[in-house]
Design an enzyme around this catalytic site. Structure first.
Site, mmCIF file in Angstrom:
data_model
loop_
_atom_site.group_PDB
_atom_site.id
_atom_site.type_symbol
_atom_site.label_atom_id
_atom_site.label_comp_id
_atom_site.label_asym_id
_atom_site.label_seq_id
_atom_site.Cartn_x
_atom_site.Cartn_y
_atom_site.Cartn_z
ATOM 1 N N ARG A 88 -14.576 -5.310 6.569
ATOM 2 C CA ARG A 88 -15.306 -6.314 6.454
ATOM 3 C C ARG A 88 -16.691 -6.301 6.717
ATOM 4 N NH1 ARG A 88 -12.825 -11.188 6.737
ATOM 5 N NH2 ARG A 88 -10.589 -11.306 7.418
ATOM 6 N N ARG A 89 -17.248 -5.300 7.648
ATOM 7 C CA ARG A 89 -18.864 -5.268 7.667
ATOM 8 C C ARG A 89 -19.604 -4.332 6.532
ATOM 9 N NH1 ARG A 89 -19.122 -3.074 13.607
ATOM 10 N NH2 ARG A 89 -18.165 -4.895 14.782
ATOM 11 N N ARG A 128 -4.693 -5.743 2.810
ATOM 12 C CA ARG A 128 -3.093 -5.787 2.621
ATOM 13 C C ARG A 128 -2.309 -4.675 3.363
ATOM 14 N NH1 ARG A 128 -0.641 -9.546 2.233
ATOM 15 N NH2 ARG A 128 0.938 -8.174 1.436
ATOM 16 N N GLN A 153 -3.150 -3.259 6.250
ATOM 17 C CA GLN A 153 -2.973 -3.734 7.696
ATOM 18 C C GLN A 153 -1.945 -4.677 7.897
ATOM 19 O OE1 GLN A 153 -4.222 -6.412 9.284
ATOM 20 N NE2 GLN A 153 -3.716 -5.764 11.556
ATOM 21 N N GLU A 190 3.316 -6.784 9.970
ATOM 22 C CA GLU A 190 4.571 -7.715 9.649
ATOM 23 C C GLU A 190 5.776 -6.736 9.983
ATOM 24 O OE1 GLU A 190 4.284 -9.119 5.564
ATOM 25 O OE2 GLU A 190 6.264 -9.559 5.647
ATOM 26 N N TYR A 191 5.771 -5.678 9.665
ATOM 27 C CA TYR A 191 6.936 -4.720 10.045
ATOM 28 C C TYR A 191 6.962 -4.175 11.597
ATOM 29 C CZ TYR A 191 8.910 -5.090 5.251
ATOM 30 O OH TYR A 191 9.237 -5.357 4.257
ATOM 31 N N GLY A 210 -3.247 5.959 2.058
ATOM 32 C CA GLY A 210 -2.957 6.182 0.737
ATOM 33 C C GLY A 210 -3.205 4.688 -0.095
ATOM 34 N N ARG A 242 0.198 3.840 -2.111
ATOM 35 C CA ARG A 242 0.807 3.430 -1.097
ATOM 36 C C ARG A 242 2.345 3.549 -1.248
ATOM 37 N NH1 ARG A 242 1.161 -0.988 -4.423
ATOM 38 N NH2 ARG A 242 2.840 -2.344 -4.386
#
Lengths: 150, 150, 150
Positions: B30-31, B51, B53, B58-59, B96, B104
């Site tokens: 973000r920074r 995405r 993170q 979520e999992y 990745g 990913r």
């Protein structure tokens, strides 16, 4: 098991009730500012309440996990107290964020701090238990006698 | 209880620390790319980290739940090993995905595989415990003697 | 511990499998309506399935937490039955929402109701355990004898 964990159980149920309270506040804000689901954008007053609830929800499973690992492997009493302080910080965070964006920061740092304390307690507790179970070493006792010799 | 679950506790705390590491990477991104909250869109480099993170978060509760059901009802040792491999897969997935969208996929399939193994272990363990407790049948023993007769 | 919680374990694993089923439905819907990740907007048919899965995921950790506090501190049997009814409500919610936006409401209220029952059971169970452990008062017995005297 129930007898040994009633403090953790009580903090857990309090936490669930707090999450229910936050969810109800979002429902009231949706009505007040006429933002119907699945929309999540609207006036800043609505968006702040929505974001506050989303942030608390995101951290809730992590909080419950470290509350219990800290309580089971380190100390139920200390973990329950940290848990109560975390929940109190989250309540002030929610109210602060609902009032203005800046109002979220101080209570956010306050509650994050107790999350880190619970992670620290869990790590120490698991390390001590691991040494006792698999290496038959009582680190606290070793430390005590080492300090006694010095 | 602490003695019987120290392996599961250790994997759990490692997992929490991994989640904390992912969250810190989002704050740094973000920074670096000047994307302030509550915005979640920005340059593709930022969005991939964000995405990655979000997907791991979520999992995470599902992972912790099946780690413990598998460890309590089937085998603590096997579950802890699968848990470590899942966390290793998630770390490679995060790195990745941060590098390129295609990066990913391989580690995602790798970690998903261990999630399914933990679900399988949990199901088998609960079925065996259920038969032993409520039907007084030891399925493993029955199977063993059936195979011995053949 | 495994012996005392096999019902809760079984409902937990069933719940995880239900979540996996919902996630697979989103993947099929992404293919059918050509909505590739990380996009989440598309035709209403896709968005309803996506929202249904997201809502079920959001409530899943809370459900598992109150299922276990209710099962450990109050009654494993009653909690497992409420848990099964909650999961059945969520399945009907998912199918109802996938069919039309209005179809989500009745099963949503149905499942919410069992979530509140589990929260109620947890609160009562923790209160009774707390009084027994820390105040050496058996509230149920006190209540019984008080009613007997009246």
């Amino acid at each position: 098991m129930a007898e040994d964990a009633v403090g953790l159980g009580a903090v857990t149920v309090l936490g669930v009730l707090e999450q229910a309270y936050f969810s109800l506040q979002v429902i009231y804000a949706r009505r007040k500012y006429s933002v119907s689901p699945p929309n999540t954008s609207g006036p800043p007053e609505f968006e702040r309440i929505f974001r506050a609830q989303a942030n608390c929800s995101e951290y809730f499973p992590i909080f419950i996990i470290v509350l219990w690992t800290s309580g089971v492997f380190f100390s139920q009493g200390l973990s329950s107290i940290c848990g109560l302080l975390y929940l109190y910080g989250r309540l002030r965070y929610f109210w602060g964020y609902a009032a203005c964006a800046h109002g979220r920061l101080a209570p956010l740092y306050f509650s994050a701090q107790f999350l880190w304390v619970l992670i620290g307690f869990s790590s120490v507790g698991i390390l001590l238990t691991f040494c006792r179970v698999y290496l038959s070493v009582d680190l606290l006792e070793e430390l005590g006698s080492a300090l006694g010799l010095v």
